[in-house]
Design a protein around this motif. Structure first.
Motif, PDB file in Angstrom:
ATOM      1  N   GLY A 112      -4.203   3.856 -18.613  1.00 12.03           N
ATOM      2  CA  GLY A 112      -4.170   3.401 -19.995  1.00 12.03           C
ATOM      3  C   GLY A 112      -4.052   1.894 -20.137  1.00 12.03           C
ATOM      4  N   TYR A 116      -5.608  -0.484 -23.086  1.00  8.05           N
ATOM      5  CA  TYR A 116      -4.703  -1.059 -24.075  1.00  8.05           C
ATOM      6  C   TYR A 116      -4.843  -2.582 -24.111  1.00  8.05           C
ATOM      7  CZ  TYR A 116      -0.450  -3.071 -25.940  1.00  8.05           C
ATOM      8  OH  TYR A 116       0.436  -3.842 -26.653  1.00  8.05           O
ATOM      9  N   TYR A 135      -7.539   1.352 -27.942  1.00  6.55           N
ATOM     10  CA  TYR A 135      -6.197   1.928 -27.960  1.00  6.55           C
ATOM     11  C   TYR A 135      -6.267   3.449 -27.829  1.00  6.55           C
ATOM     12  CZ  TYR A 135      -4.606  -2.635 -29.713  1.00  6.55           C
ATOM     13  OH  TYR A 135      -4.332  -3.971 -29.850  1.00  6.55           O
ATOM     14  N   TYR A 139      -4.489   5.870 -24.811  1.00  7.74           N
ATOM     15  CA  TYR A 139      -3.555   7.008 -24.846  1.00  7.74           C
ATOM     16  C   TYR A 139      -4.248   8.333 -24.548  1.00  7.74           C
ATOM     17  CZ  TYR A 139      -4.913   7.905 -29.795  1.00  7.74           C
ATOM     18  OH  TYR A 139      -5.589   8.172 -30.968  1.00  7.74           O
ATOM     19  N   TYR A 145       1.278   7.019 -22.301  1.00  9.74           N
ATOM     20  CA  TYR A 145       1.261   5.571 -22.556  1.00  9.74           C
ATOM     21  C   TYR A 145       1.514   5.319 -24.040  1.00  9.74           C
ATOM     22  CZ  TYR A 145      -0.012   0.740 -21.519  1.00  9.74           C
ATOM     23  OH  TYR A 145       0.011  -0.621 -21.325  1.00  9.74           O
ATOM     24  N   GLU A 146       2.768   5.347 -24.406  1.00  5.16           N
ATOM     25  CA  GLU A 146       3.196   5.331 -25.796  1.00  5.16           C
ATOM     26  C   GLU A 146       2.859   4.023 -26.506  1.00  5.16           C
ATOM     27  OE1 GLU A 146       7.504   5.870 -26.977  1.00  5.16           O
ATOM     28  OE2 GLU A 146       6.830   7.947 -26.792  1.00  5.16           O
ATOM     29  N   VAL A 149      -0.292   4.277 -28.326  1.00  2.18           N
ATOM     30  CA  VAL A 149      -0.129   5.062 -29.552  1.00  2.18           C
ATOM     31  C   VAL A 149       0.388   4.166 -30.671  1.00  2.18           C
ATOM     32  CG1 VAL A 149       1.143   6.954 -30.632  1.00  2.18           C
ATOM     33  CG2 VAL A 149       0.244   7.224 -28.306  1.00  2.18           C
ATOM     34  N   LYS A 172       2.081  12.873 -33.479  1.00  2.57           N
ATOM     35  CA  LYS A 172       2.557  12.562 -32.130  1.00  2.57           C
ATOM     36  C   LYS A 172       4.037  12.900 -31.972  1.00  2.57           C
ATOM     37  CE  LYS A 172      -1.246  10.982 -30.345  1.00  2.57           C
ATOM     38  NZ  LYS A 172      -1.893  11.682 -29.203  1.00  2.57           N
TER      39      LYS A 172
END
Length: 475
Positions: A112, A116, A135, A139, A145-146, A149, A172
């Motif tokens: 991720g 990101y 993005y 995720y 991979y918060e 989010v 989520k």
């Protein structure tokens, strides 16, 4: 000089024991949790980060880390590409960073972090949809991979899709009601103007994880957005200073987000020395923190020091080429340094990015009025005509509030420009009459004007080696 945010009325609101009392009490705790804006990089994440402002005046920036996420491991060519991307970003080379992160993503399909980081770069470049896609890809590749989010939700909210952001985060949270997701949702609610909802969620996050400094930042930022500066200061105290009596140490003394927020409040409050120090410290921690760079440059211009303003404003433009305000400030800096061609290019760029930015027309008016020559004009008469046109445009666009604030000298500037143009035209007419007169006759010499060259305006013509002109810009 235009402020980064408008002056607000102080509030006398009183904080309950369940509010900032809890924030200050958490100051002694250790550890950390996912930032509502900062990537949770592995190892050397604090070595440098990059990001993008959610909007002006908010003291908030997303960031990418110098390494991949803690639960990811890049190796070989993928790691080399990621490292190239980060180094390119650190030098302000967004095109190079974009290419390198795309390369890293192609070499690590389940990671991720590269996606990101690519999203952060695309957001800075003004490619909103590209950033959202990146993005989402981050995720999707790594559901844990918060930070991706949160970045996706914050970008939705900051571009006018707050309800979509809330719905997305609620979905989520149904899968994993983590503290990080609570903090992201609190930030979204604050952006949407739901301060009670923001404060409630942030306090719930602190109740679950008392050492979460990022929830404290959200609390402080929300108070700042709502002009409750005393409450914001108190929240920032828990992060930067701790308790007054020393019984509780600061949670994160050098936190750049907190320093930026405190600097914004200090600038609005007229505490120039303290604001300059906090903006400088924030930039030293995060060289990409664009809003701190812009404020630092603006305050240098306010103090009449265009030479010192140049470096932070040039960095702001490199790190945020899509920021109209950064280009406007740099254009004004170049004007004061006696670089009319560079000034014109930056001001034109600012206007192309935001046609509603009235201050661009004010600065263009000053440029045409006081610079010896400006590229693109055919004559001195044409230059003065353009000065009048730009100042008239500014006057028609400015708000009622600005009529008594920065830019209030526009009428004096217009009078100066019109008088200078009239004098020039009289001289031209006299010269034409003299050249047409028969031999031996003489034409009367034009009367010299006793009026000052700048018509009493605040801003005299800039000297090419000075850069020390004190001038205020419109908001």
């Amino acid at each position: 000089m235009r402020r980064a945010s408008s002056m607000a009325q102080r509030t006398g609101a009183v904080l309950s024991a369940a509010g900032l009392g809890l924030v200050l009490a958490t100051g002694a705790c250790g550890g950390s949790s996912p930032h509502a804006k900062m990537a949770k990089g592995g190892g050397s994440a604090s070595a440098g980060v990059v990001g993008t402002p959610v909007s002006n005046d908010q003291g908030q920036q997303l960031g990418i880390s110098a390494g991949p996420a803690a639960d990811e491991e890049l190796s070989g060519a993928a790691k080399d590409a990621y490292d190239r991307g980060f180094q390119a970003w650190a030098s302000g080379d967004l095109a190079g960073a974009k290419a390198a992160f795309m390369d890293a993503a192609s070499r690590a399909p389940k990671a991720g972090s590269p996606r990101y980081s690519l999203g952060c770069v695309l957001e800075r470049l003004g490619d909103t949809q590209g950033a959202l896609d990146a993005y989402k890809a981050a995720y999707t590749a790594n559901p844990k991979y918060e930070v991706a989010v949160g970045a996706y939700a914050l970008l939705l909210a900051s571009t006018g899709h707050g309800s979509d952001a809330e719905q997305f985060l609620s979905g989520k949270r149904a899968q994993s009601d983590s503290v990080g997701l609570m903090v992201y949702l609190a930030e979204v609610k604050s952006i949407e103007g739901d301060s009670p909802g923001c404060q409630q969620l942030a306090q719930q996050a602190l109740a679950k994880q008392p050492d979460d400094k990022h929830a404290m930042i959200v609390i402080a930022r929300d108070y700042y957005r709502n002009h409750k500066w005393d409450l914001a200061r108190y929240a920032l105290q828990a992060i930067l200073d701790g308790a007054d009596d020393g019984s509780i140490p600061p949670r994160d003394k050098g936190n750049p987000d907190a320093l930026l927020l405190r600097g914004l409040i200090e600038r609005e409050s007229g505490q120039r020395k303290q604001a300059l120090a906090d903006f400088g410290r924030a930039v030293s921690k995060r060289p990409d923190l664009v809003e701190a760079l812009i404020n630092l440059g603006e305050m240098k211009l306010e103090a009449g020091n265009a030479t010192e303003a140049q470096a932070p404003l040039e960095k702001a433009v490199r790190f945020a080429p899509n920021s109209a305000v950064a280009h406007l400030d740099l254009g004004d800096c170049y004007r004061l340094l006696g670089r009319p061609g560079d000034a014109k290019a930056q001001l034109d760029k600012a206007l192309a990015l935001d046609s509603t930015l009235a201050g661009v027309h004010y600065d263009l008016g000053l440029l045409y009025l006081f610079s010896p020559n400006v590229p693109g004009v055919s004559s001195q008469d044409d230059q003065l005509a353009k000065a009048i046109q730009e100042l008239d445009t500014y006057k028609s666009m400015r708000s009622a509030k600005s009529s008594k604030g920065p830019g209030s000298d526009v009428d004096d500037l217009l009078s100066t420009a019109k008088r200078k143009r009239a004098e020039l035209q009289m001289k031209q007419q006299a010269a034409a009459a003299a050249s047409a007169a028969p031999a031996g006759s003489s034409a009367p010499a034009p009367a010299a004007s006793a009026a000052p060259a700048n018509g009493g305006a605040k801003t005299p013509a800039p000297a090419s080696s000075g850069g020390t002109i004190v001038r205020e810009l419109p908001k």
